[in-house]
Design a protein around this motif. Sequence first.
Motif, PDB file in Angstrom:
ATOM      1  N   PHE A 173      34.335  44.718  53.223  1.00  0.00           N
ATOM      2  CA  PHE A 173      35.639  44.157  53.903  1.00  0.00           C
ATOM      3  C   PHE A 173      36.876  44.690  53.175  1.00  0.00           C
ATOM      4  O   PHE A 173      37.297  44.367  52.054  1.00  0.00           O
ATOM      5  N   GLY A 174      37.494  45.717  53.779  1.00  0.00           N
ATOM      6  CA  GLY A 174      38.318  46.446  53.127  1.00  0.00           C
ATOM      7  C   GLY A 174      37.652  47.487  52.250  1.00  0.00           C
ATOM      8  O   GLY A 174      36.602  47.775  52.082  1.00  0.00           O
ATOM      9  N   TYR A 175      38.296  47.970  51.083  1.00  0.00           N
ATOM     10  CA  TYR A 175      38.286  48.884  50.131  1.00  0.00           C
ATOM     11  C   TYR A 175      37.470  48.045  48.855  1.00  0.00           C
ATOM     12  O   TYR A 175      36.802  48.571  48.219  1.00  0.00           O
ATOM     13  N   GLN A 176      38.033  46.665  48.877  1.00  0.00           N
ATOM     14  CA  GLN A 176      37.639  46.349  47.221  1.00  0.00           C
ATOM     15  C   GLN A 176      37.130  44.824  47.575  1.00  0.00           C
ATOM     16  O   GLN A 176      37.280  43.954  46.728  1.00  0.00           O
ATOM     17  N   ASP A 177      36.510  44.410  48.718  1.00  0.00           N
ATOM     18  CA  ASP A 177      35.896  43.066  48.841  1.00  0.00           C
ATOM     19  C   ASP A 177      34.895  43.393  49.689  1.00  0.00           C
ATOM     20  O   ASP A 177      34.654  44.216  50.417  1.00  0.00           O
ATOM     21  N   LEU A 178      33.864  42.070  49.728  1.00  0.00           N
ATOM     22  CA  LEU A 178      32.962  41.915  50.612  1.00  0.00           C
ATOM     23  C   LEU A 178      33.090  40.502  51.242  1.00  0.00           C
ATOM     24  O   LEU A 178      33.585  39.599  50.685  1.00  0.00           O
ATOM     25  N   VAL A 179      32.449  40.374  52.248  1.00  0.00           N
ATOM     26  CA  VAL A 179      32.490  39.297  53.127  1.00  0.00           C
ATOM     27  C   VAL A 179      30.809  38.841  53.480  1.00  0.00           C
ATOM     28  O   VAL A 179      30.119  39.879  54.133  1.00  0.00           O
ATOM     29  N   LEU A 203      29.515  38.653  46.133  1.00  0.00           N
ATOM     30  CA  LEU A 203      30.553  38.140  45.599  1.00  0.00           C
ATOM     31  C   LEU A 203      31.490  39.157  44.845  1.00  0.00           C
ATOM     32  O   LEU A 203      32.310  38.933  44.161  1.00  0.00           O
ATOM     33  N   GLN A 204      30.907  40.370  44.777  1.00  0.00           N
ATOM     34  CA  GLN A 204      31.465  41.400  43.928  1.00  0.00           C
ATOM     35  C   GLN A 204      32.938  41.952  44.750  1.00  0.00           C
ATOM     36  O   GLN A 204      32.989  41.584  45.894  1.00  0.00           O
ATOM     37  N   GLN A 205      33.517  42.497  43.804  1.00  0.00           N
ATOM     38  CA  GLN A 205      34.787  43.145  44.369  1.00  0.00           C
ATOM     39  C   GLN A 205      34.828  44.745  43.817  1.00  0.00           C
ATOM     40  O   GLN A 205      35.058  44.706  42.588  1.00  0.00           O
ATOM     41  N   PRO A 206      34.267  45.581  44.457  1.00  0.00           N
ATOM     42  CA  PRO A 206      33.889  46.653  44.214  1.00  0.00           C
ATOM     43  C   PRO A 206      34.954  47.696  44.339  1.00  0.00           C
ATOM     44  O   PRO A 206      36.186  47.344  44.500  1.00  0.00           O
ATOM     45  N   VAL A 212      35.408  49.218  36.692  1.00  0.00           N
ATOM     46  CA  VAL A 212      34.617  47.840  36.384  1.00  0.00           C
ATOM     47  C   VAL A 212      34.655  47.036  37.613  1.00  0.00           C
ATOM     48  O   VAL A 212      35.670  46.625  37.927  1.00  0.00           O
ATOM     49  N   THR A 213      33.641  46.637  38.243  1.00  0.00           N
ATOM     50  CA  THR A 213      33.296  45.933  39.531  1.00  0.00           C
ATOM     51  C   THR A 213      33.916  44.715  39.125  1.00  0.00           C
ATOM     52  O   THR A 213      33.466  44.127  38.283  1.00  0.00           O
ATOM     53  N   GLY A 214      34.624  44.035  39.846  1.00  0.00           N
ATOM     54  CA  GLY A 214      35.162  42.470  39.696  1.00  0.00           C
ATOM     55  C   GLY A 214      34.240  41.488  40.545  1.00  0.00           C
ATOM     56  O   GLY A 214      33.205  42.139  41.192  1.00  0.00           O
ATOM     57  N   GLY A 215      34.542  40.235  40.604  1.00  0.00           N
ATOM     58  CA  GLY A 215      33.722  39.441  41.303  1.00  0.00           C
ATOM     59  C   GLY A 215      34.465  37.823  41.357  1.00  0.00           C
ATOM     60  O   GLY A 215      35.525  37.725  40.737  1.00  0.00           O
ATOM     61  N   GLY A 250      28.784  41.709  34.760  1.00  0.00           N
ATOM     62  CA  GLY A 250      29.257  40.314  34.392  1.00  0.00           C
ATOM     63  C   GLY A 250      30.225  39.556  35.129  1.00  0.00           C
ATOM     64  O   GLY A 250      30.068  38.540  34.953  1.00  0.00           O
ATOM     65  N   ALA A 251      31.085  40.459  35.805  1.00  0.00           N
ATOM     66  CA  ALA A 251      32.189  39.706  36.746  1.00  0.00           C
ATOM     67  C   ALA A 251      31.581  38.854  37.802  1.00  0.00           C
ATOM     68  O   ALA A 251      32.281  37.997  38.177  1.00  0.00           O
ATOM     69  N   ASN A 252      30.251  39.021  38.247  1.00  0.00           N
ATOM     70  CA  ASN A 252      29.714  38.259  39.134  1.00  0.00           C
ATOM     71  C   ASN A 252      28.680  37.529  38.774  1.00  0.00           C
ATOM     72  O   ASN A 252      27.753  37.059  39.905  1.00  0.00           O
ATOM     73  N   MET A 253      28.079  37.446  37.708  1.00  0.00           N
ATOM     74  CA  MET A 253      26.900  36.840  37.349  1.00  0.00           C
ATOM     75  C   MET A 253      27.151  35.295  36.885  1.00  0.00           C
ATOM     76  O   MET A 253      28.124  35.051  36.632  1.00  0.00           O
ATOM     77  N   LEU A 254      26.052  34.637  37.039  1.00  0.00           N
ATOM     78  CA  LEU A 254      26.186  33.042  36.760  1.00  0.00           C
ATOM     79  C   LEU A 254      26.082  32.930  35.479  1.00  0.00           C
ATOM     80  O   LEU A 254      24.925  33.278  34.786  1.00  0.00           O
ATOM     81  N   LYS A 255      26.787  31.789  34.571  1.00  0.00           N
ATOM     82  CA  LYS A 255      26.331  31.703  33.469  1.00  0.00           C
ATOM     83  C   LYS A 255      24.949  30.706  33.296  1.00  0.00           C
ATOM     84  O   LYS A 255      24.742  29.922  33.994  1.00  0.00           O
ATOM     85  N   LEU A 256      24.080  31.124  32.384  1.00  0.00           N
ATOM     86  CA  LEU A 256      22.658  30.845  32.303  1.00  0.00           C
ATOM     87  C   LEU A 256      22.938  29.175  32.304  1.00  0.00           C
ATOM     88  O   LEU A 256      22.022  28.557  32.923  1.00  0.00           O
TER      89      LEU A 256
END
Length: 273
Positions: A173-179, A203-206, A212-215, A250-256
């Motif tokens: 979705f655009g250059y830096q997002d997903l849907v 939920l990444q923001q590549p 570094v990929t966001g999320g 790390g930007a899009n992982m769930l805390k354990l």
Amino acid sequence: MLAPFLSDLFSNQQYDSNNFFLIAGPCVVESEELVMEVADKVYGICRNLGIPYVFKASYRKANRTSANSFTGLGDDTGLHLLKKVGEHYKLPVTSDVHAHDEAAVAAEYIDILQIPAFLCRQTDLLLAAADTGKIVNVKKGQFLSGPSMQFAAEKIRKAGNDKVMLTERGTTFGYQDLVVDYRNIPWMKEHNAPVIMDCTHSLQQPNQTSGVTGGNPQLIETIAKAAIATGADGLFIETHPNPAVAKSDGANMLKLDLLEGLLEKLVRLRKAI
């Protein structure tokens, strides 16, 4: 009801056959201590909730944004640690493969070969994965629709392997997002394959200029709930004790520590629908 090849995969586990199954673990094999800690915690949660569980970690990350990013401990070390997790907890394990000549090697250590989204049209890779006889989980490319994934499934089946799964992981979705287009879940189920929702990579923001990929990990619960409501057979969730220090994604992982509460909600939702 699980597909027959999944019932065989989970034969060592006690679970509710009406539940979704879970693929979860850290993004990459960072250390033996990490993979054992995550496997132990997630396995215990899933056992208590009756969720069939596959441990996931990448033995090598070949598709990093920056050349300076961590890619793994080495293939041999990473694969041996995955096999150790599987044998210790009697769990199936999965990891991604990036080239056709990796498939047969990885298949000696893991139970499910995962095809990365960027490579879902790579015919030689799909055929090599099929030839191993292992389950092949193909992630839908960010550039493809659900209906078009029939061709990836057909390549594997025509090679003589019917053990195919498909994973939704968002659309560019655009250059830096997903849907996420949730129509893709029922559309891909029409290909007669179990369908999984990747709740973290979607939920990444590549393509960030930092390399570094966001999320948006705060939306993992939203993505997961919607996936269950729209009929996903399984969920894919990357999780880490401390995502802030994770060596990949790390930007899009769930805390354990948040996983158990989330899965409790999702099991209730699954029963309700």
